[in-house]
Motif scaffolding. Structure first.
Motif, PDB file in Angstrom:
ATOM      1  N   ASP A 183      45.887  29.921  49.660  1.00 12.11           N
ATOM      2  CA  ASP A 183      44.723  29.122  49.264  1.00 12.11           C
ATOM      3  C   ASP A 183      45.206  28.065  48.278  1.00 12.11           C
ATOM      4  O   ASP A 183      46.208  28.264  47.585  1.00 12.11           O
ATOM      5  CB  ASP A 183      43.667  30.018  48.607  1.00 12.11           C
ATOM      6  N   ILE A 184      44.468  26.974  48.197  1.00 14.71           N
ATOM      7  CA  ILE A 184      44.869  25.912  47.260  1.00 14.71           C
ATOM      8  C   ILE A 184      44.477  26.234  45.830  1.00 14.71           C
ATOM      9  O   ILE A 184      45.037  25.690  44.887  1.00 14.71           O
ATOM     10  CB  ILE A 184      44.279  24.549  47.686  1.00 14.71           C
ATOM     11  N   SER A 185      43.529  27.134  45.652  1.00 13.82           N
ATOM     12  CA  SER A 185      43.033  27.429  44.305  1.00 13.82           C
ATOM     13  C   SER A 185      43.877  28.527  43.649  1.00 13.82           C
ATOM     14  O   SER A 185      43.847  29.688  44.084  1.00 13.82           O
ATOM     15  CB  SER A 185      41.564  27.872  44.377  1.00 13.82           C
ATOM     16  N   PRO A 186      44.622  28.182  42.579  1.00 17.12           N
ATOM     17  CA  PRO A 186      45.437  29.207  41.905  1.00 17.12           C
ATOM     18  C   PRO A 186      44.587  30.362  41.388  1.00 17.12           C
ATOM     19  O   PRO A 186      45.029  31.515  41.422  1.00 17.12           O
ATOM     20  CB  PRO A 186      46.101  28.434  40.753  1.00 17.12           C
ATOM     21  N   ALA A 187      43.357  30.078  40.938  1.00 11.86           N
ATOM     22  CA  ALA A 187      42.506  31.161  40.423  1.00 11.86           C
ATOM     23  C   ALA A 187      42.132  32.119  41.553  1.00 11.86           C
ATOM     24  O   ALA A 187      42.123  33.351  41.379  1.00 11.86           O
ATOM     25  CB  ALA A 187      41.250  30.581  39.778  1.00 11.86           C
ATOM     26  N   ALA A 188      41.830  31.567  42.729  1.00  3.74           N
ATOM     27  CA  ALA A 188      41.471  32.416  43.870  1.00  3.74           C
ATOM     28  C   ALA A 188      42.672  33.259  44.301  1.00  3.74           C
ATOM     29  O   ALA A 188      42.543  34.460  44.570  1.00  3.74           O
ATOM     30  CB  ALA A 188      40.970  31.555  45.036  1.00  3.74           C
ATOM     31  N   VAL A 189      43.853  32.641  44.330  1.00  2.72           N
ATOM     32  CA  VAL A 189      45.058  33.374  44.745  1.00  2.72           C
ATOM     33  C   VAL A 189      45.374  34.485  43.737  1.00  2.72           C
ATOM     34  O   VAL A 189      45.717  35.611  44.125  1.00  2.72           O
ATOM     35  CB  VAL A 189      46.259  32.403  44.918  1.00  2.72           C
ATOM     36  N   ALA A 190      45.199  34.193  42.450  1.00 10.86           N
ATOM     37  CA  ALA A 190      45.447  35.226  41.430  1.00 10.86           C
ATOM     38  C   ALA A 190      44.486  36.399  41.632  1.00 10.86           C
ATOM     39  O   ALA A 190      44.878  37.568  41.507  1.00 10.86           O
ATOM     40  CB  ALA A 190      45.300  34.632  40.033  1.00 10.86           C
ATOM     41  N   ALA A 191      43.231  36.106  41.959  1.00 12.62           N
ATOM     42  CA  ALA A 191      42.248  37.179  42.190  1.00 12.62           C
ATOM     43  C   ALA A 191      42.642  37.990  43.424  1.00 12.62           C
ATOM     44  O   ALA A 191      42.536  39.227  43.443  1.00 12.62           O
ATOM     45  CB  ALA A 191      40.848  36.585  42.363  1.00 12.62           C
ATOM     46  N   ALA A 192      43.124  37.305  44.464  1.00 13.50           N
ATOM     47  CA  ALA A 192      43.558  38.009  45.682  1.00 13.50           C
ATOM     48  C   ALA A 192      44.736  38.927  45.367  1.00 13.50           C
ATOM     49  O   ALA A 192      44.787  40.077  45.821  1.00 13.50           O
ATOM     50  CB  ALA A 192      43.931  36.991  46.756  1.00 13.50           C
ATOM     51  N   GLN A 193      45.671  38.406  44.563  1.00 16.62           N
ATOM     52  CA  GLN A 193      46.851  39.219  44.206  1.00 16.62           C
ATOM     53  C   GLN A 193      46.440  40.434  43.370  1.00 16.62           C
ATOM     54  O   GLN A 193      46.966  41.521  43.551  1.00 16.62           O
ATOM     55  CB  GLN A 193      47.859  38.371  43.415  1.00 16.62           C
ATOM     56  N   ARG A 194      45.477  40.237  42.479  1.00 13.57           N
ATOM     57  CA  ARG A 194      44.989  41.352  41.653  1.00 13.57           C
ATOM     58  C   ARG A 194      44.330  42.397  42.542  1.00 13.57           C
ATOM     59  O   ARG A 194      44.535  43.577  42.402  1.00 13.57           O
ATOM     60  CB  ARG A 194      43.964  40.829  40.642  1.00 13.57           C
ATOM     61  N   GLY A 195      43.513  41.940  43.459  1.00 18.58           N
ATOM     62  CA  GLY A 195      42.851  42.852  44.398  1.00 18.58           C
ATOM     63  C   GLY A 195      41.870  43.804  43.734  1.00 18.58           C
ATOM     64  O   GLY A 195      41.719  44.940  44.172  1.00 18.58           O
ATOM     65  N   VAL A 196      41.208  43.333  42.702  1.00 21.82           N
ATOM     66  CA  VAL A 196      40.200  44.160  42.027  1.00 21.82           C
ATOM     67  C   VAL A 196      38.853  43.441  42.137  1.00 21.82           C
ATOM     68  O   VAL A 196      38.753  42.256  41.790  1.00 21.82           O
ATOM     69  CB  VAL A 196      40.559  44.393  40.538  1.00 21.82           C
ATOM     70  N   TYR A 197      37.854  44.151  42.627  1.00 19.57           N
ATOM     71  CA  TYR A 197      36.564  43.517  42.920  1.00 19.57           C
ATOM     72  C   TYR A 197      35.450  44.261  42.185  1.00 19.57           C
ATOM     73  O   TYR A 197      35.454  45.504  42.142  1.00 19.57           O
ATOM     74  CB  TYR A 197      36.328  43.519  44.430  1.00 19.57           C
ATOM     75  N   ASN A 198      34.509  43.504  41.612  1.00 21.61           N
ATOM     76  CA  ASN A 198      33.411  44.171  40.904  1.00 21.61           C
ATOM     77  C   ASN A 198      32.416  44.769  41.899  1.00 21.61           C
ATOM     78  O   ASN A 198      32.540  44.560  43.116  1.00 21.61           O
ATOM     79  CB  ASN A 198      32.748  43.227  39.884  1.00 21.61           C
ATOM     80  N   ASP A 199      31.433  45.498  41.376  1.00 15.40           N
ATOM     81  CA  ASP A 199      30.508  46.227  42.259  1.00 15.40           C
ATOM     82  C   ASP A 199      29.822  45.306  43.254  1.00 15.40           C
ATOM     83  O   ASP A 199      29.655  45.639  44.425  1.00 15.40           O
ATOM     84  CB  ASP A 199      29.445  46.952  41.420  1.00 15.40           C
ATOM     85  N   MET A 200      29.417  44.117  42.769  1.00 15.96           N
ATOM     86  CA  MET A 200      28.704  43.211  43.663  1.00 15.96           C
ATOM     87  C   MET A 200      29.641  42.712  44.783  1.00 15.96           C
ATOM     88  O   MET A 200      29.298  42.723  45.958  1.00 15.96           O
ATOM     89  CB  MET A 200      28.161  42.026  42.876  1.00 15.96           C
ATOM     90  N   GLU A 201      30.856  42.328  44.392  1.00 20.47           N
ATOM     91  CA  GLU A 201      31.813  41.809  45.390  1.00 20.47           C
ATOM     92  C   GLU A 201      32.187  42.886  46.410  1.00 20.47           C
ATOM     93  O   GLU A 201      32.280  42.621  47.610  1.00 20.47           O
ATOM     94  CB  GLU A 201      33.086  41.326  44.680  1.00 20.47           C
TER      95      GLU A 201
END
Ligand SMILES: C[S@@+](CC[C@H](N)C(=O)[O-])C[C@H]1O[C@@H](n2cnc3c(N)ncnc32)[C@H](O)[C@@H]1O
Length: 286
Positions: A144-162
């Motif tokens: 993805d072009i968004s570094p923040a999105a890629v960092a979230a994907a790498q973390r792989g932790v999602y809140n209850d809503m997600e």
């Protein structure tokens, strides 16, 4: 801070230059909503000054990309592409590869993967199909072009809503563990997925080739020439006999006869390089 016409023109040019996203005049509300805080934080008097400053500052460029991109996504989005994977595409690819040098090797690209739900959903769908998932060499490449999105994907932790958006309890029980920040993808899936920042409008150097590509809900933001070039280049990275999924409603019929849509399990998908078992086998070692 309300953008003037000069501001809008300057920001539209900047955003197009940074990520290929085409904004028109009607997007003044989006520019204001997503960038006004950054303009103030950067100490700029208006958006046009801000655009000039951003061009000279790599950190600001990243902040603009993170702010302007729409990262909306969910688990098993649209569901039918994942049915086509489970019931048609993976079983046929598995057959075609049997007897080849690397019969258990599969490379799948989630291009514009946002925060990772698409890539992890592909991994779960793959695990549904094969016995002994651990024994398969499944490589999922999420970009993805968004570094923040890629960092979230790498973390792989999602809140209850997600975690609840599109994810069946069965998958949550099998592949997620409760963690401090919500629900963490377990190692079984994580080991299969590698995430990187990549602009889809730049040349695809060192990506290798793929059996399946998901490129969904991103080309809608591009100009027609950028969209056309993107899909032609994606087609070149597909193994012969490989498959491409676009977003629902993102037809590629205007790209010529090799992009004739095929329908499986009510999902539309494309096979621009046709189906030739021998070539698939030869290239599957890539
Ligand atoms: C709406 S999300 C789609 C996510 C996922 N493919 C899906 O369908 O659920 C669009 C994503 O495209 C990314 N994007 C926008 N422009 C891009 C570009 N030039 N190169 C790569 N990714 C881009 C955004 O950062 C965003 O995460």
């Amino acid at each position: 801070m309300k953008p003037t016409q000069t501001d809008i023109d300057a920001v539209c040019d900047l955003v197009n230059e940074l990520c290929g996203i085409y904004l028109d005049n009607s997007k003044d509300y989006l520019i204001e909503g997503r960038l006004s805080k950054l303009v103030t934080k950067a100490g700029c008097a208006n958006y046009a000054d801000f655009a000039r400053k951003v061009r000279l500052d790599a950190r600001l460029k990243t902040e603009v990309v993170d702010a302007i991109t729409t990262n909306e996504t969910l688990w098993f989005r649209d569901s039918t592409p994942f049915d086509a994977l489970r019931f048609k595409i993976l079983p046929e690819l598995i057959d075609a590869k049997s007897g080849s040098l690397f019969p258990k090797k599969f490379r799948i690209w989630s291009a514009a993967c946002s925060t990772g739900q698409e890539a992890y959903s592909i991994a779960m769908a793959f695990a549904d199909v094969v016995p002994d998932f651990e024994k398969w060499d499944l490589q999922i490449y999420g970009t993805d072009i968004s570094p923040a999105a890629v960092a979230a994907a790498q973390r792989g932790v999602y809140n209850d809503m997600e975690v609840n958006r599109g994810l069946d309890q069965r998958y949550r029980g099998a592949y997620f563990v409760k963690s401090a920040g919500g629900w963490a993808v377990n190692d079984v899936l994580k080991r299969r997925c590698r995430f990187e920042v990549r602009n889809l409008l730049k040349p695809f150097t060192n990506v290798g080739s793929f059996d399946v590509i998901f490129c969904r809900n991103v080309a809608i933001y591009f100009t027609p020439p950028d969209r056309k070039s993107l899909f032609l280049r994606l087609g070149q990275t597909l193994n012969r006999g490989g498959w491409l999924f676009t977003g629902s409603g993102e037809s590629l019929m205007d790209l010529g006869p090799s992009w004739a849509p095929k329908q499986h399990c009510r999902a539309v998908c494309y096979q621009p390089n046709g189906c030739n078992g021998v070539a698939t086998l030869q290239r599957s070692g890539n």
